[in-house]
Design an enzyme around this catalytic site. Sequence first.
Site, PDB file in Angstrom:
ATOM      1  N   ARG A   3       0.863  -1.303  -0.156  1.00 30.57           N
ATOM      2  CA  ARG A   3      -0.103  -0.056  -0.066  1.00 30.57           C
ATOM      3  C   ARG A   3       0.752   1.244  -0.127  1.00 30.57           C
ATOM      4  NH1 ARG A   3      -3.060  -3.890   1.899  1.00 30.57           N
ATOM      5  NH2 ARG A   3      -1.211  -4.401   2.787  1.00 30.57           N
ATOM      6  N   THR A   4       1.766   1.327   0.823  1.00 34.73           N
ATOM      7  CA  THR A   4       2.465   2.558   1.173  1.00 34.73           C
ATOM      8  C   THR A   4       3.472   2.846  -0.310  1.00 34.73           C
ATOM      9  OG1 THR A   4       2.615   2.242   3.334  1.00 34.73           O
ATOM     10  CG2 THR A   4       4.072   3.786   2.603  1.00 34.73           C
ATOM     11  N   LYS A  25      26.003  -3.673  -1.190  1.00 31.44           N
ATOM     12  CA  LYS A  25      27.576  -3.421  -1.199  1.00 31.44           C
ATOM     13  C   LYS A  25      28.072  -2.728  -0.070  1.00 31.44           C
ATOM     14  CE  LYS A  25      27.682  -2.806  -6.281  1.00 31.44           C
ATOM     15  NZ  LYS A  25      27.802  -1.925  -6.961  1.00 31.44           N
ATOM     16  N   ARG A  64      10.970   3.779   3.217  1.00 35.06           N
ATOM     17  CA  ARG A  64      10.865   2.765   4.407  1.00 35.06           C
ATOM     18  C   ARG A  64      12.034   2.372   4.496  1.00 35.06           C
ATOM     19  NH1 ARG A  64       5.663  -1.000   4.469  1.00 35.06           N
ATOM     20  NH2 ARG A  64       4.983   1.068   5.130  1.00 35.06           N
ATOM     21  N   HIS A 111       5.247   6.185  11.566  1.00 33.23           N
ATOM     22  CA  HIS A 111       4.650   5.945  10.047  1.00 33.23           C
ATOM     23  C   HIS A 111       3.857   7.212   9.859  1.00 33.23           C
ATOM     24  CE1 HIS A 111       3.389   4.247   6.437  1.00 33.23           C
ATOM     25  NE2 HIS A 111       2.982   3.003   6.686  1.00 33.23           N
TER      26      HIS A 111
END
Length: 310
Positions: A59-60, A88, A109, A137
């Site tokens: 969703r986000t 890396k 995120r 959030h």
Amino acid sequence: MVSKADFKGKHFISMSDYGRPQLDYILNVADEMAKLEKQGSQLARGKVLASLFMEPSTRTRLSFESAMFRLSGSVTTVADPMTSSIKKGETLEDTIRTVMNYVDIIAMRHPDNDSATRAAKVSTVPFINGGSGTWEHPTQTLLDLHCMRTAKGRIDGLTIGMVGDLKNGRTVHSLLKALRNYDVKVYCVAPDALKMKPEVIEEVKDRIEVTEVSDLPRTMPELDVVYMTRVQRERFATQEEYDKVKDSYIMDRKMVQKHGKKDVAIMHPLPRVNEINTDVDDLPNAWYFRQMKHGIYTRMAIIALALGVY
Ligand code: NCD
């Protein structure tokens, strides 16, 4: 007086940074964006969003990207850190220093609680926190508030129950911080092992009444909104610990109809696992699917404001 100048070029990291006037302003811009979503908009034409998702998301990420497309902007994405130089061993700071050369705004995120603060410190383009570990959030909260306004016609005066994994769930940390700006009563419904982070309660307790309980059926009759959450399996050290609490609360049709107010709104940031039975889905009280749509309006708003194109 809040104006769009207050958001231009600014990062969006934590709900602690926002008072009522700012929240009202953003939610009102989101109302305008709901109209633009249908009409189409050129507001972000020529601008590019980087969407960096170092933890799973449906969703986000998709709603950030769709919001940018709806504003006629473009998107570049890292949805799998294994395909970027993070693999890396590049630091988060260096990744941000790189990405900011290519884009006008970043949404990210990341599994670390301090990731959003660290990224914002080095970013010269607006940085939006799309979920930082178990910390916050904040854009989820914007959509939750916008949905609540639609579902209940207001936020002031509501009694809101947050249910489930209040310790590890970042959505409820941002939501509780935001709710301190409203005239609300909040029940935190959780078993001992999953209680709301004490520092979040500490931050809001002078402004709103927060009651911690563990019995959902007994609390249900008080609630205008029930905000269910998933037990955050990925944050547990062992399967046994998760198994002990995973089915702490299950909202089903009987619970809604026997214990809930007739017009109680059931919300959930999603994804759900077991905590809302599918027999709730076709009740008028089920808001969790409609809730998602508000992610487009509110993310269009925050992108347009941060870019200074609204
Ligand atoms: C939430 C999250 O990622 O914190 N999901 C979302 O963004 N809608 C909730 C969760 O994963 O349980």
